[in-house]
Design a protein around this motif. Structure first.
Motif, PDB file in Angstrom:
ATOM      1  N   ASN A   1       6.090  -0.656   9.268  1.00 40.71           N
ATOM      2  CA  ASN A   1       5.439  -1.686  10.063  1.00 40.71           C
ATOM      3  C   ASN A   1       5.316  -1.170  11.494  1.00 40.71           C
ATOM      4  N   THR A   2       4.125  -0.749  11.883  1.00 39.19           N
ATOM      5  CA  THR A   2       3.904  -0.224  13.231  1.00 39.19           C
ATOM      6  C   THR A   2       3.308  -1.271  14.160  1.00 39.19           C
ATOM      7  N   SER A   3       3.231  -2.523  13.698  1.00 37.99           N
ATOM      8  CA  SER A   3       2.709  -3.596  14.536  1.00 37.99           C
ATOM      9  C   SER A   3       3.842  -4.223  15.352  1.00 37.99           C
ATOM     10  N   LYS A   4       3.493  -5.199  16.175  1.00 40.11           N
ATOM     11  CA  LYS A   4       4.497  -5.900  16.974  1.00 40.11           C
ATOM     12  C   LYS A   4       4.932  -7.204  16.323  1.00 40.11           C
ATOM     13  N   LYS A   5       4.400  -7.474  15.123  1.00 44.76           N
ATOM     14  CA  LYS A   5       4.720  -8.743  14.472  1.00 44.76           C
ATOM     15  C   LYS A   5       5.611  -8.509  13.262  1.00 44.76           C
ATOM     16  N   GLU A   6       6.356  -9.548  12.916  1.00 49.26           N
ATOM     17  CA  GLU A   6       7.135  -9.506  11.682  1.00 49.26           C
ATOM     18  C   GLU A   6       6.215  -9.856  10.521  1.00 49.26           C
ATOM     19  N   MET A   7       6.218  -9.036   9.511  1.00 47.76           N
ATOM     20  CA  MET A   7       5.363  -9.265   8.350  1.00 47.76           C
ATOM     21  C   MET A   7       6.013 -10.290   7.434  1.00 47.76           C
ATOM     22  N   LYS A   8       5.301 -11.362   7.172  1.00 47.32           N
ATOM     23  CA  LYS A   8       5.809 -12.448   6.328  1.00 47.32           C
ATOM     24  C   LYS A   8       5.286 -12.293   4.900  1.00 47.32           C
ATOM     25  N   SER A   9       6.046 -12.839   3.951  1.00 50.69           N
ATOM     26  CA  SER A   9       5.671 -12.768   2.534  1.00 50.69           C
ATOM     27  C   SER A   9       5.320 -11.341   2.142  1.00 50.69           C
ATOM     28  N   PHE A  10       6.160 -10.413   2.550  1.00 51.12           N
ATOM     29  CA  PHE A  10       5.927  -9.004   2.274  1.00 51.12           C
ATOM     30  C   PHE A  10       6.211  -8.708   0.807  1.00 51.12           C
ATOM     31  N   SER A  11       5.397  -7.858   0.197  1.00 54.69           N
ATOM     32  CA  SER A  11       5.610  -7.455  -1.193  1.00 54.69           C
ATOM     33  C   SER A  11       5.180  -6.008  -1.387  1.00 54.69           C
ATOM     34  N   LEU A  12       5.735  -5.393  -2.411  1.00 57.93           N
ATOM     35  CA  LEU A  12       5.405  -4.020  -2.770  1.00 57.93           C
ATOM     36  C   LEU A  12       4.950  -3.982  -4.223  1.00 57.93           C
ATOM     37  N   SER A  13       3.997  -3.113  -4.497  1.00 58.60           N
ATOM     38  CA  SER A  13       3.596  -2.846  -5.868  1.00 58.60           C
ATOM     39  C   SER A  13       3.200  -1.378  -5.963  1.00 58.60           C
ATOM     40  N   ALA A  14       3.181  -0.860  -7.169  1.00 59.19           N
ATOM     41  CA  ALA A  14       2.798   0.533  -7.379  1.00 59.19           C
ATOM     42  C   ALA A  14       1.828   0.601  -8.551  1.00 59.19           C
ATOM     43  N   LYS A  15       0.988   1.649  -8.546  1.00 56.98           N
ATOM     44  CA  LYS A  15      -0.018   1.771  -9.604  1.00 56.98           C
ATOM     45  C   LYS A  15      -0.453   3.223  -9.748  1.00 56.98           C
ATOM     46  N   VAL A  16      -0.682   3.616 -10.995  1.00 56.52           N
ATOM     47  CA  VAL A  16      -1.332   4.891 -11.304  1.00 56.52           C
ATOM     48  C   VAL A  16      -2.593   4.560 -12.086  1.00 56.52           C
ATOM     49  N   SER A  17      -3.734   4.990 -11.575  1.00 56.88           N
ATOM     50  CA  SER A  17      -5.006   4.724 -12.250  1.00 56.88           C
ATOM     51  C   SER A  17      -6.045   5.693 -11.707  1.00 56.88           C
ATOM     52  N   ASN A  18      -7.321   5.334 -11.833  1.00 55.95           N
ATOM     53  CA  ASN A  18      -8.403   6.155 -11.307  1.00 55.95           C
ATOM     54  C   ASN A  18      -9.563   5.263 -10.891  1.00 55.95           C
ATOM     55  N   HIS A  19     -10.376   5.794  -9.988  1.00 49.87           N
ATOM     56  CA  HIS A  19     -11.577   5.085  -9.562  1.00 49.87           C
ATOM     57  C   HIS A  19     -12.666   5.296 -10.608  1.00 49.87           C
ATOM     58  N   VAL A  20     -13.340   4.225 -10.982  1.00 52.46           N
ATOM     59  CA  VAL A  20     -14.445   4.295 -11.935  1.00 52.46           C
ATOM     60  C   VAL A  20     -15.734   3.980 -11.182  1.00 52.46           C
ATOM     61  N   TYR A  21     -16.678   4.901 -11.248  1.00 55.94           N
ATOM     62  CA  TYR A  21     -17.905   4.768 -10.466  1.00 55.94           C
ATOM     63  C   TYR A  21     -19.131   4.433 -11.318  1.00 55.94           C
ATOM     64  N   ASN A  22     -19.118   4.815 -12.583  1.00 54.15           N
ATOM     65  CA  ASN A  22     -20.318   4.673 -13.407  1.00 54.15           C
ATOM     66  C   ASN A  22     -20.009   3.945 -14.707  1.00 54.15           C
ATOM     67  N   PRO A  23     -20.988   3.234 -15.272  1.00 56.64           N
ATOM     68  CA  PRO A  23     -20.785   2.572 -16.566  1.00 56.64           C
ATOM     69  C   PRO A  23     -20.375   3.595 -17.625  1.00 56.64           C
ATOM     70  N   GLY A  24     -19.445   3.196 -18.469  1.00 57.63           N
ATOM     71  CA  GLY A  24     -18.996   4.073 -19.539  1.00 57.63           C
ATOM     72  C   GLY A  24     -17.815   4.946 -19.174  1.00 57.63           C
ATOM     73  N   GLU A  25     -17.478   5.042 -17.881  1.00 58.51           N
ATOM     74  CA  GLU A  25     -16.306   5.827 -17.505  1.00 58.51           C
ATOM     75  C   GLU A  25     -15.028   5.088 -17.906  1.00 58.51           C
ATOM     76  N   ARG A  26     -13.989   5.830 -18.204  1.00 55.91           N
ATOM     77  CA  ARG A  26     -12.749   5.274 -18.724  1.00 55.91           C
ATOM     78  C   ARG A  26     -11.665   5.252 -17.649  1.00 55.91           C
ATOM     79  N   TYR A  27     -10.721   4.330 -17.834  1.00 57.31           N
ATOM     80  CA  TYR A  27      -9.517   4.307 -17.017  1.00 57.31           C
ATOM     81  C   TYR A  27      -8.435   5.123 -17.704  1.00 57.31           C
ATOM     82  N   LEU A  28      -7.671   5.872 -16.923  1.00 54.19           N
ATOM     83  CA  LEU A  28      -6.594   6.676 -17.491  1.00 54.19           C
ATOM     84  C   LEU A  28      -5.293   5.899 -17.625  1.00 54.19           C
ATOM     85  N   SER A  29      -5.212   4.723 -16.996  1.00 56.85           N
ATOM     86  CA  SER A  29      -3.949   3.995 -16.928  1.00 56.85           C
ATOM     87  C   SER A  29      -3.295   3.721 -18.286  1.00 56.85           C
TER      88      SER A  29
END
Length: 196
Positions: free
Chosen positions: A75-103
Motif C-alpha cells: 500500500n503506497t497510498s496515504k489511506k488505509e485500505m478497507k475491505s482488503f482481499s487477496l486472490s490468485a489465478k493462473v490462466s491466459n488472455h483469450v483474444y479470438n473466438p475459438g481460443e481455449r483457456y489453459l486454466s
C-alpha cells in the motif's frame, strides 16, 4: 501486460512493514464483488498499490514440475485500505473466438505458513481462489505470498499461442462521487508455454 518486478525509485526507499498472513482471517470479498471498479465509474485507475514478484519463469513446459514464485503487494497510498482481499489465478488472455483457456489444465497453490503446507486454489475448472489476507492494509504495509503453479500435459498446443499469466490480485473498497467501488492491482507475471 508486463507486471512490475521492482519498486519505483520513490517507493523503494519506503520502509515496508510486512503483514503476517498466518494469523490473518480471509477477507470477506462478496460485498466488494457486487461493486463496480472505480475506473468504470470515472474514478482513478490504481495509484495505491505497488506490486512486485520474483520467480515466474518466462516460459514453461507442460508436466508435473511446480514453478514457485513470491508476490508482494504494498500500500503506497496515504489511506488505509478497507475491505482488503487477496486472490490468485493462473490462466491466459483469450483474444479470438475459438481460443481455449489453459486454466482447466493448471494447478495453483499458496503456502500456508501457519500449517506449513501448500493449499490448493480452485474454483470449478479455474485455477484460482481467495488467499488469506488482513481485512485492512495500512499505508506502507505489505502482504507477501508464496505461490506455485504448473500446467499439466494434455493442454492442446500447436494452433494456439497461450498468453498466460500467474497473478496475485489485491482489492480494496474505495469511494468515488458518493459511490462505493473497488480498486485492484496485481503482482505476478506473464509466461509462455513451449514445446518439449
Amino acid at each position: 501486460m508486463k507486471i512490475r518486478r521492482a519498486l519505483s525509485a520513490s517507493a523503494a526507499t519506503a520502509v515496508l512493514l510486512p503483514v503476517a498472513l498466518a494469523a490473518a482471517p480471509v477477507a470477506q470479498a462478496a460485498p466488494a464483488e457486487q461493486m463496480p471498479p472505480c475506473h468504470e465509474i470515472g474514478g482513478h485507475h490504481n495509484q495505491a498499490f505497488v506490486g512486485r514478484s520474483f520467480g515466474v519463469p518466462q516460459s514453461i513446459t507442460l508436466g508435473t514440475q511446480w514453478n514457485t514464485f513470491n508476490a508482494t503487494l504494498t500500500n503506497t497510498s496515504k489511506k488505509e485500505m478497507k475491505s482488503f482481499s487477496l486472490s490468485a489465478k493462473v490462466s491466459n488472455h483469450v483474444y479470438n473466438p475459438g481460443e481455449r483457456y489453459l486454466s482447466p489444465y493448471a494447478d495453483l497453490q499458496y503456502w500456508d505458513p501457519a500449517q506449513k503446507a501448500w493449499k490448493t486454489l480452485r474454483e470449478g475448472e479455474v485455477a484460482s481462489g481467495a488467499v488469506p489476507a488482513p481485512k485492512t492494509l495500512k499505508p506502507r504495509e505489505s502482504v507477501h505470498v508464496q505461490l506455485r503453479f504448473r500446467v499439466r500435459e494434455g493442454l492442446p498446443l500447436g494452433d494456439q499461442a497461450y498468453d498466460a499469466y500467474a497473478y496475485l490480485t489485491g482489492t480494496f473498497v474505495d469511494r468515488y462521487n458518493g459511490m462505493d467501488c473497488t480498486v485492484s492491482d496485481v503482482a505476478g507475471d506473464t509466461f509462455f508455454i513451449r514445446q518439449k
